[in-house]
Design a protein around this motif. Structure first.
Motif, mmCIF file in Angstrom:
data_model
loop_
_atom_site.group_PDB
_atom_site.id
_atom_site.type_symbol
_atom_site.label_atom_id
_atom_site.label_comp_id
_atom_site.label_asym_id
_atom_site.label_seq_id
_atom_site.Cartn_x
_atom_site.Cartn_y
_atom_site.Cartn_z
ATOM 1 N N PRO A 79 -85.394 -46.875 14.596
ATOM 2 C CA PRO A 79 -86.733 -46.434 14.961
ATOM 3 C C PRO A 79 -86.777 -45.124 15.728
ATOM 4 O O PRO A 79 -87.652 -44.306 15.533
ATOM 5 C CB PRO A 79 -87.251 -47.605 15.816
ATOM 6 C CG PRO A 79 -86.488 -48.787 15.349
ATOM 7 C CD PRO A 79 -85.144 -48.261 14.979
ATOM 8 N N GLY A 80 -85.850 -44.893 16.644
ATOM 9 C CA GLY A 80 -85.905 -43.705 17.491
ATOM 10 C C GLY A 80 -85.036 -42.564 17.024
ATOM 11 O O GLY A 80 -84.729 -41.660 17.803
ATOM 12 N N ALA A 81 -84.646 -42.585 15.717
ATOM 13 C CA ALA A 81 -83.706 -41.584 15.215
ATOM 14 C C ALA A 81 -84.246 -40.170 15.334
ATOM 15 O O ALA A 81 -83.504 -39.226 15.601
ATOM 16 C CB ALA A 81 -83.358 -41.892 13.763
ATOM 17 N N LYS A 82 -85.554 -39.985 15.119
ATOM 18 C CA LYS A 82 -86.130 -38.640 15.164
ATOM 19 C C LYS A 82 -86.097 -38.039 16.567
ATOM 20 O O LYS A 82 -86.251 -36.832 16.732
ATOM 21 C CB LYS A 82 -87.563 -38.659 14.647
ATOM 22 C CG LYS A 82 -88.521 -39.523 15.462
ATOM 23 C CD LYS A 82 -89.908 -39.525 14.839
ATOM 24 C CE LYS A 82 -90.858 -40.432 15.607
ATOM 25 N NZ LYS A 82 -92.222 -40.412 15.020
ATOM 26 N N PHE A 83 -85.891 -38.874 17.582
ATOM 27 C CA PHE A 83 -85.813 -38.407 18.963
ATOM 28 C C PHE A 83 -84.371 -38.266 19.439
ATOM 29 O O PHE A 83 -84.129 -38.130 20.632
ATOM 30 C CB PHE A 83 -86.544 -39.381 19.903
ATOM 31 C CG PHE A 83 -88.023 -39.446 19.706
ATOM 32 C CD1 PHE A 83 -88.850 -38.474 20.242
ATOM 33 C CD2 PHE A 83 -88.588 -40.475 18.986
ATOM 34 C CE1 PHE A 83 -90.226 -38.530 20.078
ATOM 35 C CE2 PHE A 83 -89.962 -40.547 18.805
ATOM 36 C CZ PHE A 83 -90.777 -39.570 19.349
ATOM 37 N N LYS A 84 -83.427 -38.313 18.507
ATOM 38 C CA LYS A 84 -82.016 -38.383 18.878
ATOM 39 C C LYS A 84 -81.597 -37.289 19.850
ATOM 40 O O LYS A 84 -80.965 -37.549 20.867
ATOM 41 C CB LYS A 84 -81.146 -38.323 17.622
ATOM 42 C CG LYS A 84 -79.654 -38.491 17.890
ATOM 43 C CD LYS A 84 -78.858 -38.498 16.598
ATOM 44 C CE LYS A 84 -77.368 -38.664 16.868
ATOM 45 N NZ LYS A 84 -76.571 -38.661 15.605
ATOM 46 N N GLY A 85 -81.959 -36.026 19.564
ATOM 47 C CA GLY A 85 -81.565 -34.925 20.437
ATOM 48 C C GLY A 85 -82.218 -35.014 21.801
ATOM 49 O O GLY A 85 -81.556 -34.886 22.837
ATOM 50 N N ALA A 86 -83.542 -35.257 21.824
ATOM 51 C CA ALA A 86 -84.259 -35.362 23.093
ATOM 52 C C ALA A 86 -83.773 -36.553 23.905
ATOM 53 O O ALA A 86 -83.709 -36.501 25.140
ATOM 54 C CB ALA A 86 -85.760 -35.489 22.833
ATOM 55 N N TYR A 87 -83.412 -37.646 23.185
ATOM 56 C CA TYR A 87 -82.902 -38.831 23.869
ATOM 57 C C TYR A 87 -81.581 -38.532 24.570
ATOM 58 O O TYR A 87 -81.401 -38.867 25.755
ATOM 59 C CB TYR A 87 -82.724 -39.962 22.863
ATOM 60 C CG TYR A 87 -82.142 -41.219 23.470
ATOM 61 C CD1 TYR A 87 -82.959 -42.136 24.125
ATOM 62 C CD2 TYR A 87 -80.784 -41.497 23.386
ATOM 63 C CE1 TYR A 87 -82.438 -43.293 24.683
ATOM 64 C CE2 TYR A 87 -80.250 -42.650 23.941
ATOM 65 C CZ TYR A 87 -81.073 -43.541 24.582
ATOM 66 O OH TYR A 87 -80.557 -44.675 25.138
ATOM 67 N N ALA A 88 -80.660 -37.880 23.865
ATOM 68 C CA ALA A 88 -79.350 -37.572 24.448
ATOM 69 C C ALA A 88 -79.497 -36.672 25.671
ATOM 70 O O ALA A 88 -78.852 -36.899 26.707
ATOM 71 C CB ALA A 88 -78.461 -36.901 23.400
ATOM 72 N N VAL A 89 -80.355 -35.665 25.560
ATOM 73 C CA VAL A 89 -80.565 -34.763 26.696
ATOM 74 C C VAL A 89 -81.213 -35.506 27.858
ATOM 75 O O VAL A 89 -80.877 -35.284 29.024
ATOM 76 C CB VAL A 89 -81.423 -33.558 26.269
ATOM 77 C CG1 VAL A 89 -81.746 -32.664 27.478
ATOM 78 C CG2 VAL A 89 -80.716 -32.736 25.203
ATOM 79 N N SER A 90 -82.118 -36.419 27.552
ATOM 80 C CA SER A 90 -82.816 -37.164 28.602
ATOM 81 C C SER A 90 -81.881 -38.098 29.365
ATOM 82 O O SER A 90 -82.064 -38.325 30.566
ATOM 83 C CB SER A 90 -83.984 -37.955 28.005
ATOM 84 O OG SER A 90 -84.954 -37.083 27.462
ATOM 85 N N VAL A 91 -80.904 -38.644 28.670
ATOM 86 C CA VAL A 91 -79.900 -39.466 29.358
ATOM 87 C C VAL A 91 -79.140 -38.614 30.371
ATOM 88 O O VAL A 91 -78.886 -39.041 31.506
ATOM 89 C CB VAL A 91 -78.924 -40.098 28.347
ATOM 90 C CG1 VAL A 91 -77.761 -40.777 29.073
ATOM 91 C CG2 VAL A 91 -79.653 -41.109 27.476
ATOM 92 N N SER A 95 -83.985 -26.666 33.294
ATOM 93 C CA SER A 95 -83.831 -26.153 31.931
ATOM 94 C C SER A 95 -83.755 -27.284 30.909
ATOM 95 O O SER A 95 -84.423 -27.249 29.864
ATOM 96 C CB SER A 95 -82.576 -25.281 31.832
ATOM 97 O OG SER A 95 -82.623 -24.213 32.754
ATOM 98 N N LEU A 96 -82.940 -28.287 31.194
ATOM 99 C CA LEU A 96 -82.789 -29.397 30.252
ATOM 100 C C LEU A 96 -84.085 -30.189 30.097
ATOM 101 O O LEU A 96 -84.399 -30.666 28.996
ATOM 102 C CB LEU A 96 -81.669 -30.331 30.712
ATOM 103 C CG LEU A 96 -80.247 -29.769 30.630
ATOM 104 C CD1 LEU A 96 -79.250 -30.752 31.244
ATOM 105 C CD2 LEU A 96 -79.868 -29.460 29.180
#
Length: 267
Positions: free
Chosen positions: A2-14, A109-110
């Motif tokens: 379900p959250g695949a489209k947010f993969k980049g934003a998710y990794a940065v948010s972690v 920045s992140l």
């Protein structure tokens, strides 16, 4: 997933959550980290308390559920990223140079990168259709206008007082800079778009409501600490407004999310 489209934003948010935990936790335990005046040091302490014990856990929780397809969590996540941008702009540009300067650079920045990428991945039109007709858009819009218009009037009037009479405002110019360039127009725009039930109105309103709750809480806690340590003279007369912003932001986002009824995703 379900959250695949947010993969980049998710990794940065972690990464952001981890860095924010280090920055705020370090602010709470490292003696002498902050090199500002005594009242400002206490204000940073209040900020770190809210960031460490409220914002970081909420960010991690929203990431967990957003990855599982929760659109409510996605909206809260975007709001918390907005808090990170606004919050660490103060640390980066407003705090006296300290050991965490590069950490503040990274967080600021992140957070911008993750917020932009996350918003680009949201399907605002779909989300807007999932809100019920009973969603109190007008009540929430009035609240957003009530906190944006008076803030703009007060700060602009103080700027004009300097232009006309040379009276320098007591607050640091960074506060006016961020409020008048981001908070006031962003909150007012959210109110107008939500009132008209525009797709991005729901998203922007959620972001500004989360920001109102979290930063209203920061201001309330910091004000109470400064008064408790007797470093700021009389009790800040704006304390009731801070509490109103925090409680109104919390009630607003809960009402908004309560009326979000996700549609089945058959894709």
């Amino acid at each position: 997933m379900p959250g695949a489209k947010f993969k980049g934003a998710y990794a940065v948010s972690v990464i952001i959550a981890g860095l924010a935990a280090v920055a705020s936790g370090g602010g709470l335990v490292i003696k002498g980290l902050y090199r500002d005046s005594a009242p400002i040091k206490i204000a940073w302490l209040g900020n770190d308390l809210v960031t460490f014990f409220v914002v970081v856990p909420l960010l991690l929780a929203s990431l967990f559920y957003a990855q599982r397809g929760s659109e409510r969590a996605q909206l809260v996540w975007m709001g918390l990223l907005g808090y990170m941008v606004y919050n660490y702009a103060f640390y980066l540009f407003g705090a006296s140079f300290n050991l965490f300067f590069l950490l503040y650079v990274a967080l600021f920045s992140l957070s911008i990168c993750a917020l932009v990428q996350g918003l680009a991945s949201l399907n605002a039109r779909r989300i807007s259709k999932e809100f019920t007709r009973q969603t109190p858009v007008r009540g929430i819009s009035v609240f957003l206008l009530f906190i944006s218009i008076p803030l703009g009037i007060v700060e602009i009037s103080q700027c004009l007082q300097f232009v006309l009479h040379g009276e320098v405002p007591e607050v640091p110019p960074l506060i006016f800079a961020l409020d008048l360039s981001v908070v006031v127009p962003g909150t007012a725009l959210a109110a107008v778009l939500l009132w008209r039930r525009r797709p991005w109105g729901y998203v922007l309103a959620a972001i500004m409501l989360v920001k109102a709750f979290t930063y209203g809480l920061v201001l309330s806690v910091a004000t109470a600490l400064v008064a408790g340590f007797r470093l700021g003279g009389a009790w800040d007369p704006l304390m009731p407004f801070y509490v109103f912003v925090a409680s109104g932001g919390l009630m607003g986002i809960l009402l908004l999310l309560r009326n979000l009824k996700p549609l089945p995703n058959y894709s």
